[in-house]
Write a protein that holds these residues in place. Structure first.
Motif, PDB file in Angstrom:
ATOM      1  N   LEU A 184       0.815  -1.212   0.000  1.00  0.00           N
ATOM      2  CA  LEU A 184       0.000   0.000   0.000  1.00  0.00           C
ATOM      3  C   LEU A 184       0.854   1.271   0.000  1.00  0.00           C
ATOM      4  CD1 LEU A 184      -3.083   0.471  -0.003  1.00  0.00           C
ATOM      5  CD2 LEU A 184      -2.995   0.661   2.482  1.00  0.00           C
ATOM      6  N   VAL A 185       2.178   1.104  -0.019  1.00  0.00           N
ATOM      7  CA  VAL A 185       3.049   2.274   0.077  1.00  0.00           C
ATOM      8  C   VAL A 185       3.778   2.537  -1.247  1.00  0.00           C
ATOM      9  CG1 VAL A 185       4.890   3.406   1.377  1.00  0.00           C
ATOM     10  CG2 VAL A 185       3.349   1.822   2.548  1.00  0.00           C
ATOM     11  N   GLU A 193       4.291   5.423  -5.653  1.00  0.00           N
ATOM     12  CA  GLU A 193       5.301   6.425  -6.001  1.00  0.00           C
ATOM     13  C   GLU A 193       6.057   6.087  -7.282  1.00  0.00           C
ATOM     14  OE1 GLU A 193       6.870   9.025  -3.051  1.00  0.00           O
ATOM     15  OE2 GLU A 193       7.155   7.254  -1.781  1.00  0.00           O
ATOM     16  N   TYR A 236      -1.944   5.883   5.236  1.00  0.00           N
ATOM     17  CA  TYR A 236      -1.154   5.580   4.031  1.00  0.00           C
ATOM     18  C   TYR A 236      -1.612   6.532   2.934  1.00  0.00           C
ATOM     19  CZ  TYR A 236      -0.201   1.444   6.787  1.00  0.00           C
ATOM     20  OH  TYR A 236       0.185   0.614   7.807  1.00  0.00           O
ATOM     21  N   PRO A 237      -1.379   7.838   3.111  1.00  0.00           N
ATOM     22  CA  PRO A 237      -2.068   8.836   2.282  1.00  0.00           C
ATOM     23  C   PRO A 237      -1.683   8.825   0.811  1.00  0.00           C
ATOM     24  CG  PRO A 237      -0.431   9.884   3.704  1.00  0.00           C
ATOM     25  CD  PRO A 237      -0.532   8.459   4.150  1.00  0.00           C
ATOM     26  N   ILE A 238      -0.444   8.492   0.495  1.00  0.00           N
ATOM     27  CA  ILE A 238       0.006   8.688  -0.893  1.00  0.00           C
ATOM     28  C   ILE A 238      -0.833   7.860  -1.863  1.00  0.00           C
ATOM     29  CG2 ILE A 238       1.982   8.591  -2.466  1.00  0.00           C
ATOM     30  CD1 ILE A 238       3.787   8.814   0.029  1.00  0.00           C
TER      31      ILE A 238
END
Lengths: 219, 219
Positions: B127-128, B132, B156-158
């Protein structure tokens, strides 16, 4: 994530040196450190709530709480009247030994670290990267929610190979899932024959005593 | 994970150049690319199974299947008679644009890429980091299992900020959980007011038509 190796610089070695340093401090203080890791939402925080409720009057416990942002989890645990050191990792997907060193610095300034029996580290929710970045723990505890399926130990092998204890959580949901608990256990054993496996539910309480017994036997 | 920034080298920029290159190929071929991301076990593969069953006779679809190890998921999807390109990431916690470029290279050699309407990328369960590392997709689809809890969009905002479409999966389990679906949606909206949110269950079929409609409207 290790494009970094392309540059010829082994960040894992740098991290390992820091982890060894943290562990030397834990040993000097007589603290046993556990690193709790799992996917997001497998139930690390609620497990810590149950653990603090059951054990914090018998043992001196501190928590290091890693999250990318927010102190939501830290706030939940502070209700149990133990030191909870919140570390926001920002964009980082795992705690590293340098972050935890900062947490230990605060712990040893605000308290007498020799008083503590155990430090419970709650890592960022991620089934991959935290398994590779030691923070100085003596034992790695991995959680796998039964809702995640049987195949996860095969598909995310490093976490399961590294774990000393594997907790299969949310087993109260088993009747509503087409998932075979015994197959999960068999797949975990394929990756790590000697790991301790404890199926549990923080909702019904099943398995919690076995977890407390494992945890306290390691002190 | 971006200790790499300490070295003054922005690996995300290198990755972005590769993603832009992949996207230029997709555009040239008339392909729309979707990047599916979630925690392990949120149901990406079963969603792809349902999607291929429903749409593979109307649209020409290829799948790029990212997993650390094994071709378990790829094998499940090959039953639907579409090209499935398996990418094992090894120790890496996400697909990057270079890996996907390798997959596109194979696709364009074994098939005529101009024939395809869409490429569905299943990322590594995390989830991270995948949020990106663009791979050249036109749209990001995030899945959040209802079992993971209300707070994940905040913690886990991104992933939630980046998503074009957010699927809340396994809603058939809602009656057995102390989890508020509306609170999940409110927390997602706090991170990303304009995202499309579709609650669904691949078990009951609820929400699948809405997902197919969203997906095909983007072609």
């Amino acid at each position: 994530m290790h494009q970094t190796f392309d540059l010829g610089i082994n960040l894992l070695h740098v991290n390992q040196d820091g982890a060894d340093h943290n562990r030397a401090h834990f040993d000097q203080w007589g603290i046993t450190c556990f690193n709790l890791m799992s996917s997001p939402g497998a139930g690390k925080t609620v497990l810590l709530e149950r653990t603090l409720a059951a054990l914090s009057n018998k043992y001196k416990i501190a928590v290091i709480e890693g999250d990318m942002t927010t102190e939501l989890d830290a706030e939940r645990l502070r209700k149990y009247d133990v030191p909870v050191i919140a570390i926001n990792t920002g964009r980082s997907c795992h705690l590293d030994s340098k972050m935890v060193a900062g947490g230990l610095h605060r712990l040893s300034h605000e308290y007498n670290p020799n008083d503590f029996d155990m430090v419970l580290v709650e890592n960022v929710g991620n089934l991959v990267c935290p398994a590779e970045f030691e923070v100085g723990e003596h034992f790695k505890v991995a959680l796998l929610s039964i809702t995640e399926g049987e195949d996860k130990p095969l598909k995310y092998p490093i976490m399961f190979q590294e774990a000393d204890c594997l907790l299969i959580t949310k087993i109260d949901l088993a009747p509503y899932l087409d998932i075979d608990l015994q197959q999960i256990e068999a797949n975990v054993r394929q990756m790590n024959p000697d790991v301790t496996i404890i199926p549990l539910s923080t909702k019904t309480g099943v398995g919690l005593e076995a977890w407390f017994t494992w945890l306290t036997a390691k002190l």
